[in-house]
Design a protein around this motif. Structure first.
Motif, PDB file in Angstrom:
ATOM      1  N   ASN A 197      20.560   0.773  56.676  1.00 56.47           N
ATOM      2  CA  ASN A 197      21.126   2.109  56.857  1.00 56.47           C
ATOM      3  C   ASN A 197      22.083   2.182  58.030  1.00 56.47           C
ATOM      4  O   ASN A 197      22.631   3.239  58.306  1.00 56.47           O
ATOM      5  N   ASP A 198      22.243   1.077  58.730  1.00 55.95           N
ATOM      6  CA  ASP A 198      23.020   1.108  59.965  1.00 55.95           C
ATOM      7  C   ASP A 198      24.445   1.590  59.712  1.00 55.95           C
ATOM      8  O   ASP A 198      25.021   1.354  58.651  1.00 55.95           O
ATOM      9  N   GLN A 199      24.996   2.247  60.722  1.00 59.56           N
ATOM     10  CA  GLN A 199      26.353   2.759  60.559  1.00 59.56           C
ATOM     11  C   GLN A 199      27.379   1.642  60.557  1.00 59.56           C
ATOM     12  O   GLN A 199      28.427   1.749  59.949  1.00 59.56           O
ATOM     13  N   ALA A 240      36.437   5.293  47.781  1.00 57.36           N
ATOM     14  CA  ALA A 240      37.830   5.003  47.459  1.00 57.36           C
ATOM     15  C   ALA A 240      38.249   3.757  48.229  1.00 57.36           C
ATOM     16  O   ALA A 240      37.601   3.369  49.196  1.00 57.36           O
ATOM     17  N   SER A 241      39.330   3.154  47.775  1.00 55.78           N
ATOM     18  CA  SER A 241      39.663   1.843  48.314  1.00 55.78           C
ATOM     19  C   SER A 241      40.019   1.880  49.798  1.00 55.78           C
ATOM     20  O   SER A 241      40.076   0.847  50.437  1.00 55.78           O
ATOM     21  N   THR A 242      40.249   3.058  50.355  1.00 54.61           N
ATOM     22  CA  THR A 242      40.622   3.076  51.760  1.00 54.61           C
ATOM     23  C   THR A 242      39.516   3.599  52.672  1.00 54.61           C
ATOM     24  O   THR A 242      39.629   3.531  53.883  1.00 54.61           O
ATOM     25  N   ASP A 243      38.437   4.088  52.075  1.00 57.10           N
ATOM     26  CA  ASP A 243      37.393   4.725  52.884  1.00 57.10           C
ATOM     27  C   ASP A 243      36.815   3.820  53.950  1.00 57.10           C
ATOM     28  O   ASP A 243      36.401   4.269  54.997  1.00 57.10           O
ATOM     29  N   LEU A 244      36.728   2.546  53.641  1.00 58.28           N
ATOM     30  CA  LEU A 244      35.960   1.686  54.530  1.00 58.28           C
ATOM     31  C   LEU A 244      36.846   0.945  55.520  1.00 58.28           C
ATOM     32  O   LEU A 244      36.419   0.009  56.171  1.00 58.28           O
ATOM     33  N   GLN A 245      38.083   1.383  55.626  1.00 59.12           N
ATOM     34  CA  GLN A 245      39.024   0.822  56.597  1.00 59.12           C
ATOM     35  C   GLN A 245      39.032  -0.696  56.596  1.00 59.12           C
ATOM     36  O   GLN A 245      39.309  -1.298  55.585  1.00 59.12           O
ATOM     37  N   VAL A 252      39.619  -3.721  47.766  1.00 54.20           N
ATOM     38  CA  VAL A 252      38.242  -3.729  47.254  1.00 54.20           C
ATOM     39  C   VAL A 252      37.318  -3.368  48.405  1.00 54.20           C
ATOM     40  O   VAL A 252      37.314  -4.052  49.428  1.00 54.20           O
ATOM     41  N   PRO A 253      36.535  -2.307  48.280  1.00 56.59           N
ATOM     42  CA  PRO A 253      35.664  -1.924  49.380  1.00 56.59           C
ATOM     43  C   PRO A 253      34.514  -2.906  49.568  1.00 56.59           C
ATOM     44  O   PRO A 253      33.783  -3.184  48.625  1.00 56.59           O
ATOM     45  N   ALA A 254      34.412  -3.420  50.772  1.00 56.84           N
ATOM     46  CA  ALA A 254      33.300  -4.280  51.215  1.00 56.84           C
ATOM     47  C   ALA A 254      32.793  -5.267  50.161  1.00 56.84           C
ATOM     48  O   ALA A 254      31.630  -5.223  49.768  1.00 56.84           O
ATOM     49  N   PRO A 255      33.636  -6.170  49.715  1.00 56.49           N
ATOM     50  CA  PRO A 255      33.179  -7.083  48.651  1.00 56.49           C
ATOM     51  C   PRO A 255      32.015  -7.978  49.086  1.00 56.49           C
ATOM     52  O   PRO A 255      31.084  -8.196  48.317  1.00 56.49           O
TER      53      PRO A 255
ATOM     54  N   THR B 125      32.948  -9.247  58.513  1.00 61.00           N
ATOM     55  CA  THR B 125      34.095  -9.439  57.621  1.00 61.00           C
ATOM     56  C   THR B 125      35.321  -8.699  58.107  1.00 61.00           C
ATOM     57  O   THR B 125      36.406  -8.891  57.583  1.00 61.00           O
ATOM     58  N   SER B 126      35.165  -7.840  59.097  1.00 64.70           N
ATOM     59  CA  SER B 126      36.324  -7.099  59.574  1.00 64.70           C
ATOM     60  C   SER B 126      37.191  -8.011  60.441  1.00 64.70           C
ATOM     61  O   SER B 126      36.724  -8.590  61.419  1.00 64.70           O
TER      62      SER B 126
END
Lengths: 978, 171
Positions: A197-199, A240-245, A252-255, B125-126
């Motif tokens: 659950n970590d941010q 969305a593809s940009t939410d996760l910066q 692709v979000p956090a593959p 991964t960032s």
């Protein structure tokens, strides 16, 4: 300006590297290195104390030299000194050196651990990370002993920086993998789960890997991770593809995180909670939907990342194997990839489809792609892709498409790479036999195999064709005609000569009517190959000749001439010489009647082992038994010739049926239905082997009998018995199974793969598959040390009556296992009849000069040969009633040892092998199953019912089978699983 | 992941990272065998191969091969992107990286790898976070470093010409 210029300042190092690069030859390089080593050594030994910078520079040079592949035997102390420097770069180089060049010098380890301890306590996150990286990179047991207890604390401490948490999680993972016993589980485990659950996405990424590894051994402790993983995954998938910066990779979000979460979920059965399950199914559908959307970028990185998630999703769907809709969608998606222009995707699609083919829900869907797969086999330019295509064809084969698939594989064999030919041959042989409706097709297929890839046709394969021809009189004439034609090829493979020789000797009369294949023609055709063949084949041909004398009296004079020739009668090879002498005498002394009796056509191979033989084995102990068994092997007379004494302690591997991958092969043909007296004689002749010279004079007729009766490779003929290279210990030589053996065995009752055993030296992994009464098991022996194991010999032993019940054929493995290396052993298993005790696996080797030995129970239990049977409620009850004799039922009431979870129970029962029948039991809480145990001798129908009582935490298990011991045994086995 | 190897088209090993305990002898044997196998493969072939009981995932960037060994249940495509992300990190750090950067600053290549992968698993991964960690260290270094800083630049400039830039993105 590139960032690298910041503070990059070891000029001496750069010069040295340049020098090395400018060296024109290996010698020049070594010279330059030696010069440098001498320089560094003198600097380190010198009176002047070196400053930190110089120390760092020299240590770095040593590291460079080591990484070039040269040995370094000093500098460790200086590197350890750098660890306690308060300058970051010096510390960093020190740690790098230690990570790469650690040695278990105890004095140094203490110092290193001390420095690490200081850095871990420093509260400086950069230093802490360096120390954690070092522990993770070394990962030794010593490090584990020193730090395994501290790291969980750092990991869950509220004030640890994110980067420290990340390093701590993976550091702990590495220590856990190396020595799980050192990592204490405790209240921290619950807090680790909550890291999901970590941010900070990086913390989650690191933590998932740790949890995935830990939960494999303690699934119940980590169960809460399922819902957390699902909600995390759901948030990522729907973002969305940009939410996760910065955690978005090419749109692709956090593959990486997604793939890891999907892997974690594969450690568990589908979620029980309907809401969680619904959310997960939604995620899986979203991923499948997204695969159909147009790409957001043309870059291959975009499609790779997206498809990595897709393939992992499909793996999860296959793992659950419970959502027909998703399985079929997955199959269609993979079908699209089969024709994708990216080779990588075609490869992965073929691979993934292989697993889909084994699911009942998607088998038919996979089959629709047969033409594409065949086309791949023909046109792919990359051998690894073709190999995948061949695997998939094998997996999707059934009665409806067998002919097509077999013929395509045969065609492929002509051009197949050498490395995979043997495998293809075996696959073709298995499919041809399994799905043969018409045996002339089967004979053609095997002969084609020999023609195309004779070198790769193992003896099991051609033995098997002989067994089938012998047992089926409708195909004998066809077989004789076909081999006769095949032998006419100017260059035909020796295996063809063997098969041809045997078949013509038995059934040549069936084609003798045709003048083109008259007896003299047959004989001269065979004899024209004789001088080109090995001793073993020539021995076989001599037997064919004597059979010809019986079948075709007109050839007698010619054949006697051949036998009488000096090249036979005085052959340097004892086996050939003896055969020539005996056959010649037999043909001249014996009357036609005697000849006809002695050389009568081989009786059909019995469907099960002759009881006389089995009795004899029991009486004679394993030695005699195996000697007889080995008569089935290729007569390799040179062992006798070489005078190898078959001492009692070196009896060969008991391999009662060296059959084709354990396919329902006939066991040794019934020994001549002779009284057991003759059996004794066989053994006696065997043990006198080396002494049995032809000069013995007139051999008693019984001896002839034993020599001649089974003139084939499959014969239990003592003289042909191979005193056998494999010196396996008899059961009496091996130690008792280790105390945990039963517990380890229990782990495998409901599953086929996993780690069977592990200690500090050795890890034994198991992969196995079973179909009907056959099985194949791969054992992986991993040497966990850095020292070579010597005289490594794993053997399988059948205690008691087991060898009449279960045939296990082992391949030998190399006797040396290098440090860190793994060797694989393949076992072919055939269940002959029901059995109660598993075979034993005895592993012996020398480690550092000390002999090690270990006996385990091989995870082969009777339920592995279960075939699930679906039936309606009515049928079930009818059969249940039929099995109502008190001895047919076994019942146990026992306390639950694990949480009572319906899904887990279901998975276990399916793993156990029975089908689960819904809507049979009026109480939906109960489980009802049915299956058939397939053995070669008989089938045992089997019904079971499991009634959980959640309140009392108890179960009642009832088994009904047609055989009393089976009921009881299955009941015992299964009761331990809950 | 069990190990990662970087080697040149000539078969010279440039970086090796082992995540399972192996003897030096075994490491050398594996390296020799794999370098040979991978170099023998043709350009259009697929990036995965079965080797012993492992899966090998490799990709070529200019003159360098990046080669990872993963276990049976690991994901091939994501491993391919692990390689790519590592190349991107090197590229960003060195500024259009070339093989020589990795030769002359091998220690940096190891440090970056440690920030990205630890114990064979992806740690962070960032790109920003990984480089931040490395640059912080570089800043620390600059503060404490007294001896001449930019000497090696000359060497680098001279040699960059003879080695192809790792055209990771263009390929």
């Amino acid at each position: 300006m590139p960032a690298v210029s910041k503070g990059d300042g070891m000029r001496g190092l750069a010069v040295f590297i340049s020098d090395i690069r400018n060296c024109k030859s290996k010698e020049a390089e070594i010279k330059r290195i030696n010069k440098e080593l001498a320089n560094i050594r003198s600097k380190f030994k010198g009176d002047k104390a070196l400053d930190g910078y110089s120390k760092k520079k020299y240590v770095c040079k040593l590291l460079f030299i080591f990484l070039l592949g040269h040995d370094i035997d000093f500098g460790h102390m200086e590197a350890v000194n750098l660890l306690s420097s308060n300058k970051y770069t010096e510390k960093q180089i020190g740690y790098l050196f230690i990570s790469v060049l650690v040695n278990s010098n105890s004095e140094l380890i203490r110092l290193i651990n001390n420095a690490i301890k200081n850095d871990l306590a420093s509260r400086n996150p950069t230093f802490m990370c360096l120390a954690l990286h070092c522990i993770a990179n070394v990962g030794s047991r010593e490090m584990g002993e020193a730090f395994a207890a501290d790291i969980p604390r750092i990991l869950v401490a509220g004030d640890s920086m994110d980067s420290v948490k990340q390093s701590a999680a993976l550091c702990l993972l590495r220590l856990y993998k190396a020595s799980p016993d050192l990592v204490p589980m405790g209240e921290w485990t619950a807090r680790v789960v909550h890291l999901l659950n970590d941010q900070h996405m990086g913390v989650v990424t690191a933590a998932v890997s740790l949890i995935t590894c830990l939960c494999k051994k303690n699934p119940d402790d980590f169960k809460t991770c399922i819902s957390l993983a699902v909600s995390r995954l759901s948030r990522i998938v729907s973002s969305a593809s940009t939410d996760l910066q910065d955690y978005t990779y090419y749109f692709v979000p956090a593959p990486w995180l997604s793939v890891k979460l999907l892997r974690l979920l594969q450690c568990y059965p589908p979620p029980e909670d309907a809401a969680v399950k619904g959310r997960l199914v939604e995620c899986l559908e979203t991923v499948l939907n997204k695969a159909q959307e147009p790409p957001k970028s043309k870059k291959v990185q975009h499609s790779n990342a997206k498809n990595a998630i897709l393939f992992e999703t499909i793996s999860l769907i296959i793992h659950y194997d419970s959502e027909p809709n998703l399985l079929v969608r997955a199959c269609n998606q993979l079908g699209q990839f089969l024709q994708h222009r990216e080779t990588n995707l075609r490869y992965l699609a073929l691979e993934s489809m292989c697993t889909l083919a084994s699911s009942e829900f998607s088998h038919e869907a996979v089959k629709t792609h047969i033409d594409t797969v065949i086309n791949a086999l023909k046109t792919e330019r990359d051998v690894s892709v073709r190999q995948r295509a061949a695997d998939l064809l094998y997996a999707m084969c059934d009665r409806s498409n067998a002919k097509q698939i077999v013929s395509e594989m045969l065609r492929y064999l002509e051009t197949a790479d050498y490395a995979i030919r043997e495998e293809i041959v075996l696959k073709v042989a298995i499919l041809a036999e399994k799905y043969a409706v018409d045996y002339s097709w089967y004979v053609d297929t095997i002969l084609n195999l020999i023609r195309i890839a004779g070198d790769y046709v193992s003896e099991e394969v051609w033995y098997r064709v002989l067994q089938i021809v012998t047992n089926r009189d409708d195909v004998q004439g066809y077989a004789a005609k076909t081999v006769f034609e095949a032998l006419q090829a100017p260059a035909c493979h020796e295996n063809m000569v063997k098969v041809g020789g045997y078949i013509l000797g038995e059934f040549g009369n069936l084609i003798a009517g045709d003048p083109r294949s008259s007896p003299p023609v047959q004989f001269s055709l065979l004899h024209s190959k004789f001088h080109l063949c090995s001793v073993a084949t020539r021995a076989l041909l001599l037997s064919t000749y004597i059979k010809f004398i019986n079948l075709f009296p007109e050839t007698k004079a010619t054949i006697q001439g051949v036998l009488r020739a000096g090249s036979q009668l005085r052959n340097a090879d004892v086996e050939l010489q003896q055969r020539a002498v005996e056959y010649l005498t037999l043909s001249s002394v014996a009357s036609t009647d005697v000849l006809a009796t002695v050389l009568e056509e081989m009786p059909p191979f019995p469907e099960r082992e002759s009881s006389i033989l089995a009795k004899l084995k029991r009486k004679k102990g394993p030695g005699a038994g195996s000697a007889l068994d080995d008569g089935r092997r290729e007569p390799s007379s040179h062992d006798i010739n070489g005078g190898v004494e078959p001492t009692p302690s070196t009896v060969s591997t008991p391999s009662p049926s060296a059959d084709l991958l354990g396919l329902r092969a006939a066991p040794p043909p019934a020994a001549p239905p002779a009284p057991s007296g003759a059996g004794n004689l066989l053994v006696d002749v065997f043990s006198d082997g080396p002494a049995a010279q032809p000069s013995l004079g007139p051999t008693p007729e019984e001896a002839f009998l034993s020599e001649l009766e089974p003139p084939a490779p499959e014969s239990p003929m003592a003289l042909l018995a191979d005193p056998a290279p494999a010196a396996d210990p008899g059961p009496e030589d091996i130690g008792p199974p280790i105390p945990e053996a039963d517990e380890l065995l229990n782990k495998f009752v409901c599953r086929n793969n996993g780690v069977l055993f592990e200690n500090q030296l050795l890890q034994i992994g198991v992969k196995s598959e079973f179909r009907q009464n056959l099985g194949r098991m791969y054992l992986f022996y991993g040497n966990k040390t850095s020292v070579q194991f010597q005289n490594f010999s794993p053997t399988v032993v059948h205690p008691g009556d087991l060898q009449t019940q279960l045939a296990v054929q082992t391949k030998r493995v190399a006797s040396q296992v290098d440090g860190g290396a793994q060797v694989q052993q393949v076992l072919n298993i055939e269940c002959l009849r029901d059995f109660l005790t598993p075979p034993l696996l005895s592993v012996r080797f020398r480690y550092g000069g000390a002999p090690q030995s270990l006996t385990l129970k091989l995870p082969v239990t009777i339920n592995k040969f279960f075939q699930p049977t679906e039936m309606a409620a009515q049928d079930f009850f009818q059969r249940w009633k039929q099995l109502s004799l008190p001895q047919q039922e076994a019942q146990k009431i026992f306390k639950a040892n694990h949480p009572m979870d319906a899904e887990v129970t279901k998975a276990k029962l399916l793993g156990f092998g029975s089908a689960l029948l819904d809507n049979v039991d009026p109480n939906p809480e109960n489980f009802v199953g049915a299956g058939i145990i397939q053995t070669k001798a008989l089938q045992v129908g089997c019904l079971l019912r499991l009634e959980p009582n959640a309140q009392a935490q108890m179960y009642r298990l009832t088994l009904r089978t047609s055989k009393e011991p089976v009921s009881r045994h299955l009941c015992d086995l299964l009761a331990q699983q809950f | 992941m069990q190990f990662m190897l970087l080697f040149s088209r000539q078969g010279k090993l440039r970086l090796q990272k082992w995540y399972v305990p192996l003897s030096d002898k075994e490491k050398k044997k594996i390296t020799r065998e794999l370098v040979q196998t991978v170099l023998a493969r043709k350009p259009k072939m697929c990036s995965f191969l079965e080797w012993r009981d492992l899966k090998i995932v490799y990709k070529r960037y200019a003159s360098l091969y990046f080669c990872c060994a993963i276990e049976d249940q690991d994901n091939e495509l994501i491993t391919l992107e692990i390689i790519h992300r590592y190349v991107e990190l090197l590229d960003k750090y060195f500024g259009s990286v070339c093989e020589l950067d990795i030769i002359f600053n091998f220690e940096k290549a190891y440090f970056i790898l440690d920030e990205f992968l630890l114990g064979g698993e992806v740690q962070e991964t960032s790109k920003k976070n990984v480089l931040k960690a490395i640059e912080q260290a570089d800043l620390l270094q600059e503060k404490t470093e007294h001896v001449s800083a930019r000497v090696s630049l000359g060497v680098r400039k001279r040699t960059r010409i003879c080695a192809g830039v790792l055209t990771c993105i263009k390929m």
